[in-house]
Enzyme design. Structure first.
Site, short mmCIF file in Angstrom:
data_model
loop_
_atom_site.label_atom_id
_atom_site.label_comp_id
_atom_site.label_asym_id
_atom_site.label_seq_id
_atom_site.Cartn_x
_atom_site.Cartn_y
_atom_site.Cartn_z
N GLY A 1 0.64 -1.31 -0.36
CA GLY A 1 -0.19 0.33 -0.14
C GLY A 1 0.65 1.20 0.07
O GLY A 1 1.69 1.37 0.23
N GLY B 1 2.05 3.84 1.18
CA GLY B 1 2.88 3.87 2.87
C GLY B 1 3.44 5.52 2.87
O GLY B 1 3.63 5.98 4.45
N ARG B 2 4.10 6.21 2.32
CA ARG B 2 4.32 7.46 1.59
C ARG B 2 3.94 8.45 1.27
O ARG B 2 4.44 8.97 -0.25
CB ARG B 2 5.68 7.33 2.05
CG ARG B 2 6.49 6.41 1.45
CD ARG B 2 8.02 7.36 1.19
NE ARG B 2 8.82 6.98 0.40
CZ ARG B 2 9.88 7.24 0.10
NH1 ARG B 2 10.57 7.76 0.97
NH2 ARG B 2 10.70 6.00 -0.73
N GLY C 1 7.31 7.73 6.91
CA GLY C 1 5.90 8.14 5.57
C GLY C 1 6.76 9.69 4.93
O GLY C 1 5.95 9.41 3.79
N ARG D 1 4.27 13.78 -8.23
CA ARG D 1 4.43 13.75 -9.78
C ARG D 1 3.38 12.89 -11.16
O ARG D 1 1.80 12.82 -9.69
CB ARG D 1 5.01 11.65 -9.75
CG ARG D 1 4.07 10.72 -8.62
CD ARG D 1 4.62 9.60 -8.59
NE ARG D 1 4.44 8.80 -7.54
CZ ARG D 1 4.14 7.78 -6.89
NH1 ARG D 1 5.81 6.60 -8.02
NH2 ARG D 1 3.55 6.81 -6.36
N ASP E 1 5.07 -5.07 -6.84
CA ASP E 1 4.09 -3.68 -7.32
C ASP E 1 4.52 -2.71 -7.65
O ASP E 1 3.80 -1.06 -7.75
CB ASP E 1 4.14 -3.57 -5.11
CG ASP E 1 5.57 -3.72 -4.64
OD1 ASP E 1 5.84 -4.69 -5.56
OD2 ASP E 1 6.29 -2.82 -4.51
N ASN E 2 5.90 -2.27 -8.30
CA ASN E 2 6.63 -1.70 -8.38
C ASN E 2 6.35 -1.37 -10.22
O ASN E 2 6.34 -1.18 -11.24
CB ASN E 2 7.65 -1.40 -8.54
CG ASN E 2 7.87 -1.01 -7.63
OD1 ASN E 2 7.54 -0.38 -6.61
ND2 ASN E 2 9.21 -1.36 -6.42
N ASP F 1 8.11 4.03 -10.05
CA ASP F 1 8.26 3.92 -8.73
C ASP F 1 10.04 3.64 -9.45
O ASP F 1 10.73 2.93 -8.90
CB ASP F 1 7.55 2.58 -7.81
CG ASP F 1 6.53 3.28 -7.45
OD1 ASP F 1 6.35 4.22 -7.26
OD2 ASP F 1 5.85 2.23 -6.11
P1 AMP Z 1 9.37 1.44 -2.72
O1 AMP Z 1 10.74 1.13 -2.66
O2 AMP Z 1 9.25 2.98 -2.97
O3 AMP Z 1 8.55 1.19 -3.77
O4 AMP Z 1 8.49 1.55 -1.36
C1 AMP Z 1 8.01 0.01 -0.92
C2 AMP Z 1 6.69 0.31 0.04
O5 AMP Z 1 7.48 0.51 1.30
C3 AMP Z 1 5.74 0.93 -0.39
O6 AMP Z 1 4.34 0.43 -0.04
C4 AMP Z 1 5.87 1.90 -0.29
O7 AMP Z 1 4.83 3.76 0.32
C5 AMP Z 1 6.09 1.58 1.37
N1 AMP Z 1 7.54 3.28 1.35
C6 AMP Z 1 8.67 2.59 1.21
N2 AMP Z 1 9.22 4.09 2.08
C7 AMP Z 1 8.62 4.42 2.84
C8 AMP Z 1 8.75 5.48 3.93
N3 AMP Z 1 10.07 5.92 4.35
N4 AMP Z 1 7.86 5.04 5.10
C9 AMP Z 1 6.13 4.23 4.89
N5 AMP Z 1 6.20 4.15 3.15
C10 AMP Z 1 7.34 3.37 2.49
MG MG Z 2 6.98 1.36 -4.97
#
Ligand code: AMP
Ligand code: MG
Length: 523
Positions: A84, A86-87, A120, A170, A262-263, A272
């Site tokens: 989901g 997360g941020r 976040g 974005r 998820d990406n 992403d």
């Molecule tokens: P990403 O590697 O950026 O695609 O992130 C993978 C997952 O981790 C996604 O669900 C992001 O929303 C969550 N996420 C990444 N960094 C953070 C953060 N600093 N705080 C909360 N969620 C995060």
């Molecule tokens: Mg991602």
């Protein structure tokens, strides 16, 4: 005319009582400042700010009815996980004066119920990095999400030490991922899942076809009827686009770095950007991400891993592939679709390799010498590991010189390589290969060399964002508030096919190639 919509939310509520995401309050923009603004994209989106200022931006962000953090799952490094936003927050849907739709997303806007212990937030450094890389990809002709602006937040972000905070705005036609369907498939009743998936797939098809919500007089997220034929068409088009995307990534040397499901966008575009990088040295096994110990997401394995991801997507589509919900028939259809996907990728990669060498893949695909030229070149790349981008620019110099002479045997007589070597800086394959290549192009008919040259100039960038220059520019901007390096790099990467001094100067590899370069996720 332009307006905000928030159809994901409406859809989530109608179908699932909001279970596909969580409503969040708007970030208020207080104390933020604009770190970088994408004027060209703002104009494309018909945002009517003469120049961007924080009041306009805050007003715009707050004009959306209700941001939403989307729920999704995903296979990370092969393992299923609940994720989901997360941020990140989906602000809503924007439509420009031509009716083109943009989902507007914030990244780094604070913790959501999906943050799983994360703070976040995001660093200014990481968001600026995503900004410049998406700009580079877009200019290179690679489908990607775009970056409208980066805001600097008033609060610091802790990443082993206090760092400046950043927020990225974005855009994409939509931000739905394979992982969104993986989640919905598990979370919803079969009926709701079918309706939800059809909405998403129909919307993707509509956007690919240039449909626009105003003309249709209804939201592109309108409820979809279950239609196996449309699902098959969706997957075939996704395959074609995903195959082209992979070929683009390989063409320009882009390593996404974290091809978890998820990406992976359901629109077939780069999504992403985290630990991504551009290869200097031609090394198919190279992965840059600090956590990719076994090279699962190595540059040269991207098509292999994307086939795995395509399999996950097909598993989500299984309940929708047969009109009578016959599982055996659905599996057979899925196998057939995966086979087609494989073929699309093979063809796209092959076309890309040929085009980069100035060879016409349609005209010469059955020509023995042309095939052997391409495969010998690929072997040379793999064995010699030269600088990828410069190798093709060198060939271009050689071709230009050869075009000034009549003699077909010129290259083998020695003059060409020596005279060209004044302009070129890295290895070349054997003289024999160069001579065969020139002879082949010369023998292909009147004007063939000229059209090959034009083809090479459109396929081979004169400028990729070299990792070391990106890092230097970011350090200068974030640590020292010096913009000169950043501005120059941004200018150069926005014209990546321009054969001029700026690009030539900034397209040099670092002395040690890719040695020691490492990237990080989630910063
Ligand atoms: P990403 O590697 O950026 O695609 O992130 C993978 C997952 O981790 C996604 O669900 C992001 O929303 C969550 N996420 C990444 N960094 C953070 C953060 N600093 N705080 C909360 N969620 C995060
Ligand atoms: Mg991602």
């Amino acid at each position: 005319m332009s307006f905000w919509r928030s159809d994901y939310r409406a859809l989530g509520q109608t179908l699932t009582s909001g279970r596909l995401g969580v409503d969040m309050p708007q970030p208020n923009g207080l104390g933020m400042r604009i770190a970088v603004f994408n004027q060209a994209l703002a104009e494309e989106m018909s945002l009517e700010w003469a120049h961007a200022d924080m009041d306009s931006v805050s007003g715009w962000i707050q004009s959306t009815s209700q941001p939403m953090a989307m729920a999704y799952a995903g296979h990370q490094y092969g393992y299923f996980t609940m994720l989901g936003d997360g941020r990140a927050l989906l602000l809503g849907e924007w439509q420009n004066d031509l009716g083109i739709c943009y989902d507007v997303h914030l990244k780094g806007s604070g913790p959501t119920p999906f943050a799983r212990g994360g703070d976040g937030y995001a660093t200014l450094h990481a968001m600026l990095r995503e900004f410049i890389i998406t700009e580079a990809l877009h200019a290179l002709g690679v489908p990607t999400t775009r970056s409208l602006m980066v805001l600097e937040t008033p609060y610091k972000v802790w990443r082993e030490m206090d760092q400046r905070g950043g927020l990225l705005l974005r855009t994409a036609p939509h931000h739905v991922r394979i992982g969104t369907l993986e989640y919905a498939n598990r979370a919803l009743s079969p009926e709701d899942y079918a309706r939800y998936a059809m909405v998403i797939l129909n919307r993707s098809i509509g956007l690919w076809n240039g449909a626009n919500a105003l003309e249709q007089g209804r939201s592109l997220y309108g409820v979809g009827d279950f239609d196996p034929e449309a699902v098959r068409c969706y997957f075939e088009e996704w395959s074609r686009r995903q195959a082209e995307l992979l070929a683009h990534w390989m063409r320009v040397g882009f390593a996404h770095g974290v091809l978890n499901t998820d990406n992976i966008s359901l629109m077939g575009m780069t999504l992403d950007l985290g630990p991504c990088a551009f290869v200097n040295t031609y090394d198919l096994k190279r992965s840059f991400s600090s956590i990719d110990q076994y090279g699962r997401y190595a540059w040269g394995r991207q098509s292999e891993i994307m086939e795995w991801n395509a399999g996950v997507l097909l598993s989500c589509l299984l309940p929708l592939l047969d009109s009578d919900h016959n599982e055996r028939r659905a599996v057979l259809i899925a196998q057939d679709l995966l086979q087609q996907y494989r073929f699309c990728v093979e063809q796209a990669l092959k076309r890309m390799q040929w085009m980069k060498l100035g060879l016409d893949p349609q005209r010469f695909s059955n020509h023995e010498e042309a095939c052997s030229l391409v495969s010998d070149w690929q072997v040379w790349l793999e064995e010699s590991r030269p600088d990828y981008a410069l190798s093709y620019l060198n060939l271009e110099v050689i071709l230009q010189e050869a075009m000034q002479f009549d003699s077909k045997s010129y290259p083998v007589q020695g003059g060409l390589l020596e005279s060209s070597s004044r302009h070129i800086s890295v290895d070349l394959p054997s003289r024999d290969w160069v001579a065969r290549w020139i002879n082949f192009l010369e023998g292909a008919g009147d004007g063939a060399c000229l059209s090959s040259l034009a083809q090479m100039q459109s396929q081979n960038p004169s400028m990729i964002p070299r990792n070391h220059l990106v890092e230097d520019a970011l350090d200068q901007k974030v640590l020292h508030d010096r913009d000169a390096g950043w501005d120059e790099l941004l200018k150069a990467i926005r014209e990546p096919y321009q054969r001029s001094e700026l690009q030539r100067r900034l397209n040099q590899p670092p002395p040690l190639g890719d040695a020691g370069y490492c990237t990080f996720c989630g910063t």
